[in-house]
Motif scaffolding. Structure first.
Motif, PDB file in Angstrom:
ATOM      1  N   ALA A 198       0.862  -1.300  -0.164  1.00 32.43           N
ATOM      2  CA  ALA A 198       0.090   0.039   0.120  1.00 32.43           C
ATOM      3  C   ALA A 198       0.889   1.296  -0.004  1.00 32.43           C
ATOM      4  CB  ALA A 198      -0.957  -0.060   1.195  1.00 32.43           C
ATOM      5  N   ALA A 199       0.534   2.408  -0.731  1.00 31.47           N
ATOM      6  CA  ALA A 199       1.250   3.617  -0.847  1.00 31.47           C
ATOM      7  C   ALA A 199       0.974   4.277   0.511  1.00 31.47           C
ATOM      8  CB  ALA A 199       0.674   4.401  -2.072  1.00 31.47           C
ATOM      9  N   PRO A 200       1.760   4.694   1.155  1.00 34.66           N
ATOM     10  CA  PRO A 200       1.697   5.467   2.447  1.00 34.66           C
ATOM     11  C   PRO A 200       1.091   6.818   2.473  1.00 34.66           C
ATOM     12  CG  PRO A 200       4.070   5.582   1.770  1.00 34.66           C
ATOM     13  CD  PRO A 200       3.501   4.737   0.752  1.00 34.66           C
TER      14      PRO A 200
ATOM     15  N   THR B 101      -2.264   5.169   5.040  1.00 31.02           N
ATOM     16  CA  THR B 101      -1.670   3.810   5.490  1.00 31.02           C
ATOM     17  C   THR B 101      -0.385   4.200   6.241  1.00 31.02           C
ATOM     18  OG1 THR B 101      -0.579   3.604   3.501  1.00 31.02           O
ATOM     19  CG2 THR B 101      -2.760   2.666   3.566  1.00 31.02           C
ATOM     20  N   LYS B 102       0.277   5.458   6.140  1.00 28.99           N
ATOM     21  CA  LYS B 102       1.509   5.816   6.925  1.00 28.99           C
ATOM     22  C   LYS B 102       1.240   5.732   8.520  1.00 28.99           C
ATOM     23  CE  LYS B 102       1.759  10.806   6.651  1.00 28.99           C
ATOM     24  NZ  LYS B 102       2.289  11.839   6.197  1.00 28.99           N
TER      25      LYS B 102
ATOM     26  N   GLY C 283       0.813  -4.318  12.364  1.00 31.99           N
ATOM     27  CA  GLY C 283      -0.322  -5.079  12.152  1.00 31.99           C
ATOM     28  C   GLY C 283      -1.255  -4.854  11.180  1.00 31.99           C
ATOM     29  N   MET C 284      -1.740  -3.686  11.365  1.00 27.07           N
ATOM     30  CA  MET C 284      -2.836  -2.986  10.408  1.00 27.07           C
ATOM     31  C   MET C 284      -2.154  -3.120   9.002  1.00 27.07           C
ATOM     32  SD  MET C 284      -4.033   0.207  12.731  1.00 27.07           S
ATOM     33  CE  MET C 284      -5.237   0.788  11.619  1.00 27.07           C
ATOM     34  N   ASN C 285      -1.121  -2.634   8.826  1.00 25.01           N
ATOM     35  CA  ASN C 285      -0.304  -2.603   7.349  1.00 25.01           C
ATOM     36  C   ASN C 285      -0.370  -3.990   6.768  1.00 25.01           C
ATOM     37  OD1 ASN C 285       0.283  -0.287   6.053  1.00 25.01           O
ATOM     38  ND2 ASN C 285       1.533   0.544   8.023  1.00 25.01           N
TER      39      ASN C 285
END
Length: 349
Positions: free
Chosen positions: A115-117, A160-161, A166-168
């Motif tokens: 995912a892109a931060p 997402t940054k 754990g979430m990432n």
């Protein structure tokens, strides 16, 4: 965790090649892959005639230390790299002849975040869904399903940054599942996670294997690479241990452990300098066999379990060897690796 034998895949979808029940979900034959290592050095042989077969609907663990060839194997199976020689079939498709068809049939969760931060979790999932050909409405619906399933709905509109590790990792797996793949590659999915997040990831992997991912109840075939022996033991229907680009052991976790007769005795010494002497002394014990040493650790096998430890420690004490600890246990996957590769499994930082 025990499960019934993997059920074969039924029809996958019109976009995928339907494989007969007796074919493999993943089949790699005699894979060779080398990498250049500098002008005056010999090329590095990452894969050395590696052959691998994974049945439809099973979780297959691929174990090995850093540099063993696990990630190289996954990259070739997922069409991100080509072997120097050998053949690959995934979901019934020749991966070298038609890589695009393979990509429509698989999901990949690599070691690096996907995912892109600077995108939100929702944006990342919707983009992945659109890339796989879903229209806007279907992409939004699939995104909402996965956000709910992985407990990310409350954080869906955050960048997402700002996610925890754990979430990432949950988001990475959700992205890998967005196209409802027939085969899912998980490359060290729990590395760096805390125990709670690891347990949650284990539960999700087991859920996929139980047939809850596909609308028709078809079990997803999962190839899992990991450094964690307990993870492979807990999750895998079958597993293979890779060392220096070759499969050195393969089978169910219980079968591999059952091939080792007796208990494992592990003696940790206070001083590495005494290891050779300790190994020599223990090799002379009438009830110990297969004595090996690695650093300050001396290992042996015995049919007499804890009963042999007092006399073994007495032998070492009489020789002036100081012991820091001694344990006895039933055979483990680490013992299996030691038997086949000649050393214990590498620790993970």
């Amino acid at each position: 965790m025990s499960r019934s034998p993997a059920a074969p895949h039924e029809a996958i979808t019109a976009e995928r090649t339907t494989a007969p029940d007796d074919t493999c979900a993943i089949e790699a034959q005699a894979l060779v892959k080398t990498f250049a290592s500098g002008r005056r050095r010999e090329p590095i042989r990452a894969l050395d005639e590696l052959t691998l077969r994974v049945r439809p609907g099973e979780i297959f663990g691929l174990l090995g230390p850093n540099g063993a060839g696990k990630s190289t194997t996954v990259r070739i199976l997922a069409t991100l790299s080509q072997p120097d020689s050998g053949s690959v079939r995934v979901a019934g498709i020749d991966a070298l002849a038609d890589p695009a068809a393979v990509r429509r049939s698989i999901g990949l969760v690599s070691q690096k975040p996907s995912a892109a931060p600077m995108m939100t979790g929702r944006e990342s999932l919707e983009m992945a869904a659109r890339i796989h050909g879903l229209d806007r409405r279907a992409a939004r619906r699939r995104t909402n399903e996965l956000l709910d399933r992985f407990g990310l709905a409350d954080a869906a509109d955050r960048l997402t940054k700002t996610y925890s590790g754990g979430m990432n990792r949950k988001l990475d797996v959700a992205i890998g599942l967005v196209n409802r793949p027939a085969v899912l590659f998980l490359d060290e999915p729990t590395t760096g996670l805390d125990p709670e997040a690891r347990a949650q990831m284990w539960a999700e992997i087991a859920r996929m294997a139980a047939g809850h991912e596909q609308a028709d109840g078809t079990r997803v075939t999962v190839l899992l690479t990991t450094h964690y022996l307990d993870e492979a033991d807990h999750l895998s229907d079958r597993l293979a241990i890779v060392d220096q680009g070759r499969i050195v052991a393969e089978g169910t976790p219980e079968l591999l452990k059952s091939q080792l007769r007796g208990d494992s005795v592990v003696v940790e010494l206070a001083d590495t300098a005494a290891a050779d002497l300790a190994a020599a002394r223990l090799a002379g014990h009438p009830d110990l066999r297969e004595v090996t040493r690695e650093g300050r650790i001396v290992r042996a096998r015995t049919d007499h379990g804890a009963a042999v430890v007092p006399s073994a420690l007495a032998m070492l004490e009489q020789s002036g060897v100081v012991v820091a600890s001694a344990t006895v246990a039933r055979p483990s996957l680490d013992d299996v690796y030691l038997r086949h590769a000649g050393r214990a499994f590498e620790a993970v930082a």
